[in-house]
Design a protein around this motif. Structure first.
Motif, PDB file in Angstrom:
ATOM      1  N   PHE A  16      -4.145  47.781  25.882  1.00 40.02           N
ATOM      2  CA  PHE A  16      -5.176  48.046  24.874  1.00 40.02           C
ATOM      3  C   PHE A  16      -6.092  46.847  24.667  1.00 40.02           C
ATOM      4  O   PHE A  16      -7.230  46.989  24.194  1.00 40.02           O
ATOM      5  CB  PHE A  16      -4.516  48.443  23.547  1.00 40.02           C
ATOM      6  CG  PHE A  16      -4.266  47.301  22.610  1.00 40.02           C
ATOM      7  CD1 PHE A  16      -5.141  47.025  21.573  1.00 40.02           C
ATOM      8  CD2 PHE A  16      -3.170  46.464  22.778  1.00 40.02           C
ATOM      9  CE1 PHE A  16      -4.922  45.966  20.709  1.00 40.02           C
ATOM     10  CE2 PHE A  16      -2.942  45.408  21.922  1.00 40.02           C
ATOM     11  CZ  PHE A  16      -3.821  45.153  20.874  1.00 40.02           C
ATOM     12  N   TRP A  33       1.438  44.142  20.022  1.00 39.14           N
ATOM     13  CA  TRP A  33       0.977  45.529  20.017  1.00 39.14           C
ATOM     14  C   TRP A  33       0.864  46.156  21.406  1.00 39.14           C
ATOM     15  O   TRP A  33       0.633  47.364  21.514  1.00 39.14           O
ATOM     16  CB  TRP A  33      -0.405  45.607  19.351  1.00 39.14           C
ATOM     17  CG  TRP A  33      -0.377  45.389  17.870  1.00 39.14           C
ATOM     18  CD1 TRP A  33       0.704  45.184  17.079  1.00 39.14           C
ATOM     19  CD2 TRP A  33      -1.522  45.348  17.014  1.00 39.14           C
ATOM     20  NE1 TRP A  33       0.334  45.010  15.776  1.00 39.14           N
ATOM     21  CE2 TRP A  33      -1.039  45.111  15.696  1.00 39.14           C
ATOM     22  CE3 TRP A  33      -2.887  45.468  17.210  1.00 39.14           C
ATOM     23  CZ2 TRP A  33      -1.889  45.008  14.602  1.00 39.14           C
ATOM     24  CZ3 TRP A  33      -3.736  45.375  16.119  1.00 39.14           C
ATOM     25  CH2 TRP A  33      -3.243  45.149  14.827  1.00 39.14           C
ATOM     26  N   TYR A  37       0.961  50.349  21.923  1.00 35.77           N
ATOM     27  CA  TYR A  37      -0.073  51.279  22.375  1.00 35.77           C
ATOM     28  C   TYR A  37       0.259  51.909  23.722  1.00 35.77           C
ATOM     29  O   TYR A  37      -0.233  53.000  24.039  1.00 35.77           O
ATOM     30  CB  TYR A  37      -1.434  50.583  22.394  1.00 35.77           C
ATOM     31  CG  TYR A  37      -1.969  50.375  20.990  1.00 35.77           C
ATOM     32  CD1 TYR A  37      -2.376  51.458  20.226  1.00 35.77           C
ATOM     33  CD2 TYR A  37      -2.018  49.105  20.421  1.00 35.77           C
ATOM     34  CE1 TYR A  37      -2.837  51.287  18.925  1.00 35.77           C
ATOM     35  CE2 TYR A  37      -2.474  48.920  19.124  1.00 35.77           C
ATOM     36  CZ  TYR A  37      -2.878  50.022  18.378  1.00 35.77           C
ATOM     37  OH  TYR A  37      -3.318  49.853  17.083  1.00 35.77           O
ATOM     38  N   LYS A  40       1.940  55.059  22.693  1.00 35.00           N
ATOM     39  CA  LYS A  40       1.021  56.121  22.269  1.00 35.00           C
ATOM     40  C   LYS A  40       0.384  56.792  23.484  1.00 35.00           C
ATOM     41  O   LYS A  40       0.216  58.020  23.515  1.00 35.00           O
ATOM     42  CB  LYS A  40      -0.046  55.548  21.339  1.00 35.00           C
ATOM     43  CG  LYS A  40       0.516  55.080  19.992  1.00 35.00           C
ATOM     44  CD  LYS A  40      -0.587  54.654  19.056  1.00 35.00           C
ATOM     45  CE  LYS A  40      -0.032  54.085  17.752  1.00 35.00           C
ATOM     46  NZ  LYS A  40       0.702  55.081  16.955  1.00 35.00           N
ATOM     47  N   TYR A  61      -7.998  51.829  18.487  1.00 47.29           N
ATOM     48  CA  TYR A  61      -7.034  51.466  19.528  1.00 47.29           C
ATOM     49  C   TYR A  61      -6.110  52.642  19.868  1.00 47.29           C
ATOM     50  O   TYR A  61      -5.800  52.878  21.040  1.00 47.29           O
ATOM     51  CB  TYR A  61      -6.199  50.262  19.094  1.00 47.29           C
ATOM     52  CG  TYR A  61      -7.008  49.036  18.744  1.00 47.29           C
ATOM     53  CD1 TYR A  61      -8.262  48.805  19.310  1.00 47.29           C
ATOM     54  CD2 TYR A  61      -6.514  48.093  17.842  1.00 47.29           C
ATOM     55  CE1 TYR A  61      -8.996  47.673  18.985  1.00 47.29           C
ATOM     56  CE2 TYR A  61      -7.240  46.961  17.512  1.00 47.29           C
ATOM     57  CZ  TYR A  61      -8.488  46.756  18.078  1.00 47.29           C
ATOM     58  OH  TYR A  61      -9.215  45.638  17.746  1.00 47.29           O
ATOM     59  N   SER A  62      -5.660  53.379  18.843  1.00 47.39           N
ATOM     60  CA  SER A  62      -4.814  54.548  19.108  1.00 47.39           C
ATOM     61  C   SER A  62      -5.611  55.630  19.824  1.00 47.39           C
ATOM     62  O   SER A  62      -5.111  56.290  20.747  1.00 47.39           O
ATOM     63  CB  SER A  62      -4.241  55.107  17.803  1.00 47.39           C
ATOM     64  OG  SER A  62      -3.330  54.212  17.221  1.00 47.39           O
ATOM     65  N   ALA A  65      -5.849  54.775  23.397  1.00 51.92           N
ATOM     66  CA  ALA A  65      -4.552  54.938  24.057  1.00 51.92           C
ATOM     67  C   ALA A  65      -4.246  56.413  24.302  1.00 51.92           C
ATOM     68  O   ALA A  65      -3.777  56.795  25.383  1.00 51.92           O
ATOM     69  CB  ALA A  65      -3.455  54.300  23.211  1.00 51.92           C
TER      70      ALA A  65
END
Length: 612
Positions: A16, A33, A37, A40, A61-62, A65
């Motif tokens: 990410f 993180w 990610y 995800k 970011y999510s 992902a």
């Protein structure tokens, strides 16, 4: 599925940080993180959701992902775009930039004020965990109604969020196929919503509810047998036994009338209708739900003769065609389901069809003051000791169906328009006497969950009512004044099981026997050896005296004559853990006072039972 997701997360090369914002104030923990990610991305790779909605976008970011894992998804992101709960004002613009090659849409809005999320049903809804517990709970209530899968971000992020989400799982567990926590940065909770529930939601009402007719279709067999209070007892006893405290409370108050014609308004599954018919009343049972009427009729399976005393009507209680007059009308947990205008019509009609000496008995939950004043206090107390109570105490069915919850002032005033005499009090089903038998403070009134009322055309004897709803220590009763006869029992039973006996009790004394506080009288038993010389278990299970066993009544114009009070009861008995021949001694007990098989009453009936 979980193994596949975890395996994919280990294999993916997604990073990410390649699209992360270099000005993100949390850049110092980006390294922590990376795997977060990847997980995800792996989730959407395995699930392959055609549509995704995310609550709480931040820098996207999510979103990036998810779309890396399955690029064909249609993505909608909702964010309030403010500097709270981990957000950064303006961050949503970065999210738009890094996902512009995908099919995306971003909405600046507050889901906390929404009653429904935009769009229809999604394959996956992602709920941001960086908010307070109430916020997470609310968003989950929205998400479960519109998604096949729900992913909760940061399930283990904070204790408050953990407790709120766990409470949600507890309340809604029957609507979920499964759920599980995937190891990760702060715990990813993946929930699979039941397809049956989503199909059911398609038929639910979403408009403004102006009357009970607007939500008639929600009173289904599923509601009555899976959610409506007392459903476990109904399924266990087929409606032939009152075990739900609310119904027991109404039956207790209804014991003021011993016979006649009763109108069961909003009869539901029919437990009260069966109870009244079994007590010798003729019954008219009304409910506008075909499912309710079908379940109510099932209470009488195998008892066709008893069913002849009951008239079932599938119709609206406000305009159903009635005939004759009624000695008793009951509305048990009905009026909160009817709009104010509907109650005006109902009360007017009940007043019209009630005998001069008749009684209209009402129970409603909740006492609106209980939720308005007492529940917020309970939430504060819970929070002070690290516990969590949801901001919304009502169940999903209550939110939909309770269109007119009652305050005591409104209930008494509205009844008073049509009945000259109204007696209203506060209490709870376990203690229906409530503020009649105890002096309630303002705090007690607000803490009482239920409201009870009796309306009549004639004055209500409050002293008689008070005596009817409490039980004080009795003076010793002479032998022979109470008689007990076991009319039906099994001779062979299995170890560690339950069975039922039937008995008749005749009251020739001058006392009312009931199972109300402070010193309730119950039917009970002792297990003894075969010769009845030694006790094996002294304290047997208790069975309430429903109905009350009233005292003898003098018969007018026949001086010295009295009407003998004789009632039938069904008693649950638990067997012993060892096989053998035993004596079951059936008697009465007044809690905190005495057993009735002792001198001078000597009330007992011994029966021989073999346990195999």
């Amino acid at each position: 599925m979980f193994d596949s997701i975890i395996q994919q997360a280990k294999q993916t090369e997604y990073d990410f940080t390649k699209t992360a914002n270099p000005d993100d104030p949390l850049i110092h923990i980006f390294r922590d993180w990376v795997d977060y990610y990847k997980l995800k991305s792996a989730i959407t790779y395995i699930i392959k959701p055609a549509s995704i909605l995310e609550i709480g976008v931040r820098f996207g970011y999510s979103a990036a992902a998810f779309l890396n894992g399955y690029s064909n998804a249609k993505y909608i992101g909702i964010d309030l775009d403010i500097d709270t709960f981990g957000g950064v004002k303006g961050a949503i613009n970065w999210a738009k930039e890094i996902t512009k090659q995908f099919n995306t849409e971003f909405i600046v809005a507050d889901t906390q004020v929404m009653k429904r999320l935009p769009g229809d049903v999604y394959d996956l809804i992602h709920v941001d965990g960086q908010q307070d517990g109430d916020g997470s709970f609310h968003d989950l209530e929205l998400a479960i109604k519109q998604s096949h899968y729900v992913l909760v971000d940061g399930y283990l992020w904070t204790r408050q969020n953990f407790m709120a989400v766990s409470e949600f799982l507890f309340q809604y567990s029957d609507l979920l196929d499964w759920y599980g926590v995937i190891p990760g940065y702060a715990g990813e909770l993946l929930i699979k919503v039941s397809n049956d529930y989503l199909k059911q939601r398609e038929t639910e009402y979403y408009g403004t509810v102006n009357s009970s007719l607007d939500i008639r279709q929600t009173y289904t067999n599923h509601y009555y047998t899976q959610d409506c209070g007392g459903f476990e007892s109904y399924k266990k006893n087929q409606g032939k036994k009152l075990e739900d405290p609310r119904l027991q409370a109404v039956a207790t108050i209804s014991s003021l009338k011993q016979s006649g014609h009763v109108l069961d308004l909003g009869c539901g599954r029919g437990e009260l209708s069966y109870y009244f018919a079994n007590q010798g009343f003729s019954v008219t049972s009304v409910d506008y739900s075909p499912s309710a009427i079908e379940l109510a009729k099932n209470c009488f399976n195998g008892e066709e003769t008893l069913a002849e005393n009951v008239q079932f009507i599938c119709g609206n209680v406000c305009n159903v065609v009635l005939e004759g007059k009624y000695d008793l009308a009951v509305a048990s947990d009905v009026i909160e389901h009817l709009a104010f205008e509907e109650l005006e019509v109902l009360y007017q009609r009940v007043a019209q069809y009630l005998n001069t000496e008749g009684l209209f008995i009402v129970h409603t939950f909740p006492n609106l003051w209980y939720y308005k004043y007492n529940y917020p206090l309970k939430r504060k107390i819970a929070a002070s000791v690290g516990a969590y109570l949801p901001v919304q105490p009502r169940s999903r069915y209550e939110l939909l169906m309770h269109i007119n919850e009652q305050s005591p002032r409104v209930l008494k005033k509205q009844l008073g328009k049509y009945f000259k005499h109204v007696y209203l009090w506060f209490g709870d089903p376990e203690n229906p006497g409530g503020s009649i038998v105890e002096k309630f403070s303002i705090k007690d009134i607000c803490a009482a969950p239920s409201l009870f009322a009796i309306a009549s055309h004639k004055p209500i004897d409050d002293e008689h009512l008070k005596n009817h709803l409490q039980m004080h220590p009795l003076a010793p009763i002479r032998a022979g004044e109470i008689k007990l006869c076991v009319t039906q029992y099994p001779q062979l039973v299995k170890v560690n099981c339950e069975f039922e006996i039937q008995l008749e009790i005749e009251n020739r004394s001058d006392f009312i026997l009931n199972s109300c506080s402070y010193n309730p009288v119950y039917i009970s038993y002792h297990w003894m050896n075969a010769d009845a010389t030694d006790y094996i278990i002294f304290d047997g299970e208790r069975t309430k005296l429903l109905p009350h066993l009233n005292r003898n009544e003098k018969i007018l114009f026949l001086p010295g004559s009295r009407k003998i009070q004789r009632k039938k009861y069904k008693v649950k008995v638990k067997t012993l853990p060892e096989k053998g021949n035993y004596t079951l001694r059936v008697t009465l007990v007044q809690e905190g006072v005495r057993w009735f098989d002792t001198v001078p009453t000597n009330l007992m009936k011994d029966i021989s039972i073999k346990i195999i």
